[in-house]
Write a protein that holds these residues in place. Sequence first.
Motif, PDB file in Angstrom:
ATOM      1  N   ALA A  53      33.562  -4.039  10.032  1.00 10.29           N
ATOM      2  CA  ALA A  53      34.125  -2.720  10.340  1.00 10.29           C
ATOM      3  C   ALA A  53      35.166  -2.422   9.269  1.00 10.29           C
ATOM      4  O   ALA A  53      36.068  -3.235   9.021  1.00 10.29           O
ATOM      5  N   VAL A  54      35.044  -1.257   8.625  1.00  9.58           N
ATOM      6  CA  VAL A  54      35.910  -0.886   7.515  1.00  9.58           C
ATOM      7  C   VAL A  54      36.617   0.421   7.852  1.00  9.58           C
ATOM      8  O   VAL A  54      35.992   1.365   8.331  1.00  9.58           O
ATOM      9  N   GLY A  55      37.910   0.479   7.566  1.00 14.73           N
ATOM     10  CA  GLY A  55      38.684   1.691   7.813  1.00 14.73           C
ATOM     11  C   GLY A  55      39.142   2.353   6.528  1.00 14.73           C
ATOM     12  O   GLY A  55      39.717   1.693   5.657  1.00 14.73           O
ATOM     13  N   VAL A  56      38.869   3.645   6.414  1.00 13.20           N
ATOM     14  CA  VAL A  56      39.397   4.442   5.313  1.00 13.20           C
ATOM     15  C   VAL A  56      40.602   5.188   5.878  1.00 13.20           C
ATOM     16  O   VAL A  56      40.445   6.067   6.722  1.00 13.20           O
ATOM     17  N   PHE A  67      38.911  -1.702   1.069  1.00 12.16           N
ATOM     18  CA  PHE A  67      39.348  -0.919   2.211  1.00 12.16           C
ATOM     19  C   PHE A  67      39.587  -1.913   3.346  1.00 12.16           C
ATOM     20  O   PHE A  67      38.812  -2.837   3.525  1.00 12.16           O
ATOM     21  N   PRO A  68      40.655  -1.756   4.121  1.00  9.61           N
ATOM     22  CA  PRO A  68      40.951  -2.741   5.169  1.00  9.61           C
ATOM     23  C   PRO A  68      39.908  -2.757   6.290  1.00  9.61           C
ATOM     24  O   PRO A  68      39.234  -1.764   6.541  1.00  9.61           O
ATOM     25  N   GLY A  69      39.830  -3.893   6.944  1.00 12.47           N
ATOM     26  CA  GLY A  69      38.900  -4.070   8.060  1.00 12.47           C
ATOM     27  C   GLY A  69      38.574  -5.533   8.228  1.00 12.47           C
ATOM     28  O   GLY A  69      39.286  -6.394   7.717  1.00 12.47           O
ATOM     29  N   GLY A  70      37.482  -5.800   8.928  1.00 15.45           N
ATOM     30  CA  GLY A  70      37.096  -7.185   9.142  1.00 15.45           C
ATOM     31  C   GLY A  70      35.814  -7.307   9.931  1.00 15.45           C
ATOM     32  O   GLY A  70      35.200  -6.306  10.314  1.00 15.45           O
ATOM     33  N   LYS A  71      35.421  -8.539  10.177  1.00 15.62           N
ATOM     34  CA  LYS A  71      34.146  -8.829  10.836  1.00 15.62           C
ATOM     35  C   LYS A  71      34.103  -8.290  12.263  1.00 15.62           C
ATOM     36  O   LYS A  71      35.078  -8.355  12.993  1.00 15.62           O
ATOM     37  N   VAL A  72      32.924  -7.798  12.616  1.00 14.13           N
ATOM     38  CA  VAL A  72      32.645  -7.373  13.988  1.00 14.13           C
ATOM     39  C   VAL A  72      32.190  -8.624  14.734  1.00 14.13           C
ATOM     40  O   VAL A  72      31.221  -9.280  14.333  1.00 14.13           O
ATOM     41  N   GLU A  73      32.903  -8.969  15.797  1.00 18.86           N
ATOM     42  CA  GLU A  73      32.573 -10.160  16.576  1.00 18.86           C
ATOM     43  C   GLU A  73      31.409  -9.862  17.525  1.00 18.86           C
ATOM     44  O   GLU A  73      31.105  -8.714  17.829  1.00 18.86           O
ATOM     45  N   GLY A  78      42.664   7.795  16.198  1.00 17.93           N
ATOM     46  CA  GLY A  78      41.389   8.494  16.125  1.00 17.93           C
ATOM     47  C   GLY A  78      40.655   8.127  14.852  1.00 17.93           C
ATOM     48  O   GLY A  78      41.262   7.985  13.796  1.00 17.93           O
ATOM     49  N   CYS A  79      39.341   7.920  14.986  1.00 17.26           N
ATOM     50  CA  CYS A  79      38.525   7.644  13.805  1.00 17.26           C
ATOM     51  C   CYS A  79      37.121   8.183  14.052  1.00 17.26           C
ATOM     52  O   CYS A  79      36.746   8.462  15.185  1.00 17.26           O
ATOM     53  N   GLU A  80      36.388   8.360  12.966  1.00 13.80           N
ATOM     54  CA  GLU A  80      35.010   8.848  13.060  1.00 13.80           C
ATOM     55  C   GLU A  80      34.164   8.134  12.016  1.00 13.80           C
ATOM     56  O   GLU A  80      34.671   7.769  10.948  1.00 13.80           O
ATOM     57  N   PRO A  81      32.892   7.916  12.315  1.00 15.40           N
ATOM     58  CA  PRO A  81      32.013   7.246  11.343  1.00 15.40           C
ATOM     59  C   PRO A  81      31.928   8.038  10.042  1.00 15.40           C
ATOM     60  O   PRO A  81      31.865   9.274  10.060  1.00 15.40           O
ATOM     61  N   LEU A  82      31.958   7.327   8.925  1.00 14.36           N
ATOM     62  CA  LEU A  82      31.828   7.954   7.610  1.00 14.36           C
ATOM     63  C   LEU A  82      30.473   7.615   6.984  1.00 14.36           C
ATOM     64  O   LEU A  82      29.747   8.498   6.559  1.00 14.36           O
ATOM     65  N   LEU A  83      30.135   6.333   6.928  1.00 12.93           N
ATOM     66  CA  LEU A  83      28.827   5.907   6.432  1.00 12.93           C
ATOM     67  C   LEU A  83      28.613   4.436   6.735  1.00 12.93           C
ATOM     68  O   LEU A  83      29.543   3.741   7.152  1.00 12.93           O
ATOM     69  N   VAL A 138      31.616   1.963   8.078  1.00  7.09           N
ATOM     70  CA  VAL A 138      32.837   2.560   7.539  1.00  7.09           C
ATOM     71  C   VAL A 138      33.251   3.754   8.383  1.00  7.09           C
ATOM     72  O   VAL A 138      32.443   4.646   8.650  1.00  7.09           O
ATOM     73  N   CYS A 139      34.524   3.764   8.779  1.00  8.19           N
ATOM     74  CA  CYS A 139      35.078   4.844   9.592  1.00  8.19           C
ATOM     75  C   CYS A 139      36.253   5.497   8.879  1.00  8.19           C
ATOM     76  O   CYS A 139      37.047   4.823   8.220  1.00  8.19           O
TER      77      CYS A 139
END
Length: 135
Positions: free
Chosen positions: A7-10, A34-40, A63-68, A83-84
């Motif tokens: 999971a990556v956050g922009v 871009f910050p984030g980490g593994k989805v467990e 709040g976040c939304e899917p980007l790609l 990426v969100c």
Amino acid sequence: MERVHVAVGVICKDQRILLSRRRQGVHLGGLWEFPGGKVETNETVSTALYRELEEELGILIQGCEPLLQVRHDYADRPVLLDVCWVRQFTGELVARECQPLLWATPRQLTELDLPAANRPIVAAVLARLEQMPGA
């Protein structure tokens, strides 16, 4: 080999994008990302992103939304990046893992050393920034 789901956050603030530098000695060490980490296991992408950003940066996503989504095969491991775009967050931004942080300009996004899987993210971010008011 099993694909690593990340999971990556922009995170955008004043037309700048938050990047962190990977520690030396780890996969792709020394590169900006871009910050984030593994989805467990049994975790949604948004839950993983909320958890990772709180653990790494001390922030809570509002709040976040899917980007790609990006699929990339490195020589030693395949990855799936979900990426969100992080619209809002609260909390004081702190590098909890002592990683260098950078609020990168759009130009820096194209000049810094980022992992190959991040290239499509950079393109999507630049397109999104161009559409934002004040661009």
